[in-house]
Design a protein around this motif. Structure first.
Motif, PDB file in Angstrom:
ATOM      1  N   MET A  46      39.396  38.036  50.528  1.00 51.48           N
ATOM      2  CA  MET A  46      40.291  37.538  49.465  1.00 51.48           C
ATOM      3  C   MET A  46      41.750  37.707  49.887  1.00 51.48           C
ATOM      4  SD  MET A  46      38.768  36.491  46.617  1.00 51.48           S
ATOM      5  CE  MET A  46      37.383  36.702  45.514  1.00 51.48           C
TER       6      MET A  46
ATOM      7  N   SER B   7      38.858  43.229  48.624  1.00 53.75           N
ATOM      8  CA  SER B   7      38.137  42.371  49.574  1.00 53.75           C
ATOM      9  C   SER B   7      39.081  41.832  50.655  1.00 53.75           C
ATOM     10  CB  SER B   7      37.498  41.190  48.819  1.00 53.75           C
ATOM     11  OG  SER B   7      37.274  40.116  49.699  1.00 53.75           O
TER      12      SER B   7
ATOM     13  N   LEU C 298      33.388  44.277  46.071  1.00 51.98           N
ATOM     14  CA  LEU C 298      33.353  43.042  46.863  1.00 51.98           C
ATOM     15  C   LEU C 298      33.644  43.277  48.342  1.00 51.98           C
ATOM     16  CD1 LEU C 298      32.819  40.048  46.520  1.00 51.98           C
ATOM     17  CD2 LEU C 298      35.236  39.698  46.025  1.00 51.98           C
TER      18      LEU C 298
ATOM     19  N   VAL D 285      46.615  33.551  40.816  1.00 56.79           N
ATOM     20  CA  VAL D 285      47.105  34.111  39.556  1.00 56.79           C
ATOM     21  C   VAL D 285      48.332  34.989  39.824  1.00 56.79           C
ATOM     22  CG1 VAL D 285      46.440  35.443  37.520  1.00 56.79           C
ATOM     23  CG2 VAL D 285      44.773  33.943  38.609  1.00 56.79           C
TER      24      VAL D 285
ATOM     25  N   SER E 163      43.625  40.855  42.694  1.00 59.65           N
ATOM     26  CA  SER E 163      44.376  39.592  42.833  1.00 59.65           C
ATOM     27  C   SER E 163      43.581  38.465  43.489  1.00 59.65           C
ATOM     28  CB  SER E 163      45.667  39.846  43.617  1.00 59.65           C
ATOM     29  OG  SER E 163      45.403  40.588  44.783  1.00 59.65           O
TER      30      SER E 163
ATOM     31  N   THR F  55      40.632  38.756  34.670  1.00 56.24           N
ATOM     32  CA  THR F  55      39.193  38.847  34.969  1.00 56.24           C
ATOM     33  C   THR F  55      38.888  39.926  36.011  1.00 56.24           C
ATOM     34  OG1 THR F  55      39.166  37.015  36.589  1.00 56.24           O
ATOM     35  CG2 THR F  55      38.761  36.456  34.298  1.00 56.24           C
ATOM     36  N   LEU F  56      39.547  41.056  35.859  1.00 57.20           N
ATOM     37  CA  LEU F  56      39.265  42.236  36.692  1.00 57.20           C
ATOM     38  C   LEU F  56      38.392  43.237  35.932  1.00 57.20           C
ATOM     39  CD1 LEU F  56      39.722  44.326  38.998  1.00 57.20           C
ATOM     40  CD2 LEU F  56      41.739  45.075  37.733  1.00 57.20           C
TER      41      LEU F  56
ATOM     42  N   GLU G  37      43.831  44.174  46.063  1.00 58.00           N
ATOM     43  CA  GLU G  37      42.487  43.599  46.018  1.00 58.00           C
ATOM     44  C   GLU G  37      41.666  44.270  47.124  1.00 58.00           C
ATOM     45  OE1 GLU G  37      40.579  40.983  44.535  1.00 58.00           O
ATOM     46  OE2 GLU G  37      39.246  41.642  46.132  1.00 58.00           O
TER      47      GLU G  37
ATOM     48  N   ASP H 148      42.905  49.549  45.789  1.00 54.20           N
ATOM     49  CA  ASP H 148      42.027  49.814  44.650  1.00 54.20           C
ATOM     50  C   ASP H 148      42.872  49.989  43.393  1.00 54.20           C
ATOM     51  OD1 ASP H 148      40.229  50.767  42.790  1.00 54.20           O
ATOM     52  OD2 ASP H 148      39.572  52.493  43.969  1.00 54.20           O
TER      53      ASP H 148
ATOM     54  N   CYS I 176      40.496  28.826  39.795  1.00 54.01           N
ATOM     55  CA  CYS I 176      41.960  28.948  39.608  1.00 54.01           C
ATOM     56  C   CYS I 176      42.639  27.595  39.474  1.00 54.01           C
ATOM     57  CB  CYS I 176      42.577  29.669  40.802  1.00 54.01           C
ATOM     58  SG  CYS I 176      42.329  31.441  40.747  1.00 54.01           S
TER      59      CYS I 176
ATOM     60  N   HIS J 106      34.616  43.785  35.720  1.00 55.57           N
ATOM     61  CA  HIS J 106      33.869  44.137  36.936  1.00 55.57           C
ATOM     62  C   HIS J 106      33.997  45.608  37.325  1.00 55.57           C
ATOM     63  CE1 HIS J 106      33.058  39.948  37.625  1.00 55.57           C
ATOM     64  NE2 HIS J 106      34.338  39.655  37.624  1.00 55.57           N
TER      65      HIS J 106
HETATM   66  C1  LIG Z   1      36.705  37.525  39.185  1.00 63.55           C
HETATM   67  S1  LIG Z   1      37.755  38.011  40.483  1.00 63.55           S
HETATM   68  C2  LIG Z   1      39.342  37.534  39.855  1.00 63.55           C
HETATM   69  C3  LIG Z   1      40.382  37.368  40.913  1.00 63.55           C
HETATM   70  C4  LIG Z   1      41.719  36.847  40.371  1.00 63.55           C
HETATM   71  N1  LIG Z   1      42.302  37.743  39.436  1.00 63.55           N
HETATM   72  C5  LIG Z   1      41.510  35.493  39.748  1.00 63.55           C
HETATM   73  O1  LIG Z   1      41.447  35.408  38.512  1.00 63.55           O
HETATM   74  O2  LIG Z   1      41.347  34.526  40.485  1.00 63.55           O
HETATM   75  C6  LIG Z   1      37.806  39.772  40.302  1.00 63.55           C
HETATM   76  C7  LIG Z   1      38.498  40.458  41.464  1.00 63.55           C
HETATM   77  O3  LIG Z   1      38.671  41.852  41.179  1.00 63.55           O
HETATM   78  C8  LIG Z   1      38.494  42.558  42.384  1.00 63.55           C
HETATM   79  N2  LIG Z   1      38.191  43.971  42.097  1.00 63.55           N
HETATM   80  C9  LIG Z   1      37.025  44.522  41.708  1.00 63.55           C
HETATM   81  N3  LIG Z   1      37.152  45.857  41.592  1.00 63.55           N
HETATM   82  C10 LIG Z   1      38.437  46.155  41.894  1.00 63.55           C
HETATM   83  C11 LIG Z   1      39.194  47.366  41.968  1.00 63.55           C
HETATM   84  N4  LIG Z   1      38.645  48.552  41.696  1.00 63.55           N
HETATM   85  N5  LIG Z   1      40.494  47.288  42.332  1.00 63.55           N
HETATM   86  C12 LIG Z   1      41.081  46.091  42.593  1.00 63.55           C
HETATM   87  N6  LIG Z   1      40.407  44.924  42.542  1.00 63.55           N
HETATM   88  C13 LIG Z   1      39.102  44.953  42.211  1.00 63.55           C
HETATM   89  C14 LIG Z   1      37.352  41.830  43.067  1.00 63.55           C
HETATM   90  O4  LIG Z   1      37.295  42.130  44.443  1.00 63.55           O
HETATM   91  C15 LIG Z   1      37.693  40.375  42.754  1.00 63.55           C
HETATM   92  O5  LIG Z   1      38.457  39.769  43.754  1.00 63.55           O
END
Ligand SMILES: C[S@@+](CC[C@H](N)C(=O)[O-])C[C@H]1O[C@@H](n2cnc3c(N)ncnc32)[C@H](O)[C@@H]1O
Length: 270
Positions: free
Chosen positions: A83, A80, A8, A61, A56, A121-122, A78, A103, A27, A125
């Motif tokens: 975010m 992004s 992201l 959350v 995050s 929901t991490l 996070e 990361d 959320c 992805h």
């Molecule tokens: C669907 S969102 C969920 C955000 C939050 N947990 C929520 O439920 O509102 C998934 C998040 O995971 C982050 N993400 C993806 N790959 C990641 C990584 N390798 N390390 C940390 N965060 C990551 C994305 O940038 C995104 O903000």
């Protein structure tokens, strides 16, 4: 286009903002809060517990780690910057909460720092979710708690009758926006391989309520993505968006997806 959530921080700012807004909407929905409450309560954290959310997002959350799970402090990481800026804007006044760009596979924290690590929901992805689970194991104190919740994405639907065209948009968005649809059906084995002891596993049915705000963001983004991919003309995309809004106002909209949560512990003696 690959799942934009998997990288992201590298997406253009407008897309990051749009996804951040959709995440905030999600959320705040009472049905989503109820899911988080159902698996975060009763985690039995020690007094003064330190918690970490990996991935995050907008920070809502992460705040639940204080309000629902009972941690004393919570940190969110996070990738992004959009975010992280939103999380700091919403929750920067609370000195129990902090957020950084980072990361989940390589957080840079010392081993055995946290009493609770959360992934909401991490993992769906992340290519290579095993690496994130191993990092969580390293970060947890002996006896520490890992809480994971993600969608069971093949169950997502807006279908109200046979051959419903709106449902195609949902299937398309899941296909475009999720790296691993099956993560919560695979997670137990990944956790055991990493050394965790399995705790409670629960299913949570999410039914869109009232104005179906989050589901409408999915339909709107899906219709626009179909135009970008050359699958629809823009007039058709607008018609499908109108159909969804009309269903909401006529009380005919239905949106559903299952979520699954899994609790696990790092053994006290590793
Ligand atoms: C669907 S969102 C969920 C955000 C939050 N947990 C929520 O439920 O509102 C998934 C998040 O995971 C982050 N993400 C993806 N790959 C990641 C990584 N390798 N390390 C940390 N965060 C990551 C994305 O940038 C995104 O903000």
């Amino acid at each position: 286009m690959a799942d934009p959530y998997s990288d992201l921080g590298a997406q253009d700012t407008a897309l990051q903002e749009r996804i951040a807004t959709a995440m905030e909407v999600r959320c705040l929905e009472p049905a989503q809060i109820a899911i988080r409450k159902a698996y975060m309560e009763n985690l039995r954290l020690p007094k003064g517990a330190r918690a970490l959310e990996l991935g995050s997002g907008t920070g809502h959350v992460t705040r639940d780690l204080l309000e629902l799970a009972g941690a004393a402090t919570a940190h969110g990481i996070e990738p992004s910057p959009v975010m992280v800026a939103r999380a700091q804007k919403s929750f920067g006044d609370d000195d129990r909460l902090s957020f950084d760009i980072g990361d989940a596979k390589n957080t840079g924290f010392e081993s055995e720092t946290f009493d609770l690590v959360l992934m909401h929901t991490l993992l769906c992805h992340v290519p290579g979710p095993e690496d994130v689970v191993q990092e969580a194991f390293r970060l947890l104190k002996p006896g520490g708690v890992l809480a994971i919740c993600d969608g069971d994405y093949s169950t997502a639907t807006a279908q109200i009758a046979d051959f419903d065209p709106l449902d195609q948009l949902i299937k398309f968005m899941i296909n475009q926006n999720v790296t691993n649809l099956w993560i919560m059906r695979q997670i137990s084995g990944i956790l055991v391989d990493a050394g965790f002891q399995l705790g409670a596993r629960k299913g949570h049915g999410y039914v869109a309520e009232g104005e179906a705000t989050y589901f409408l963001t999915v339909i709107e983004r899906g219709a626009e993505r179909m135009v970008e991919e050359g699958l629809l003309f823009s007039e058709t995309a607008e018609a499908l968006k109108s159909e969804a809004k009309r269903r909401v106002s006529a009380k005919m909209f239905f949106g559903f997806m299952s979520y699954v949560s899994q609790i696990a512990n790092k053994p006290k003696i590793v």
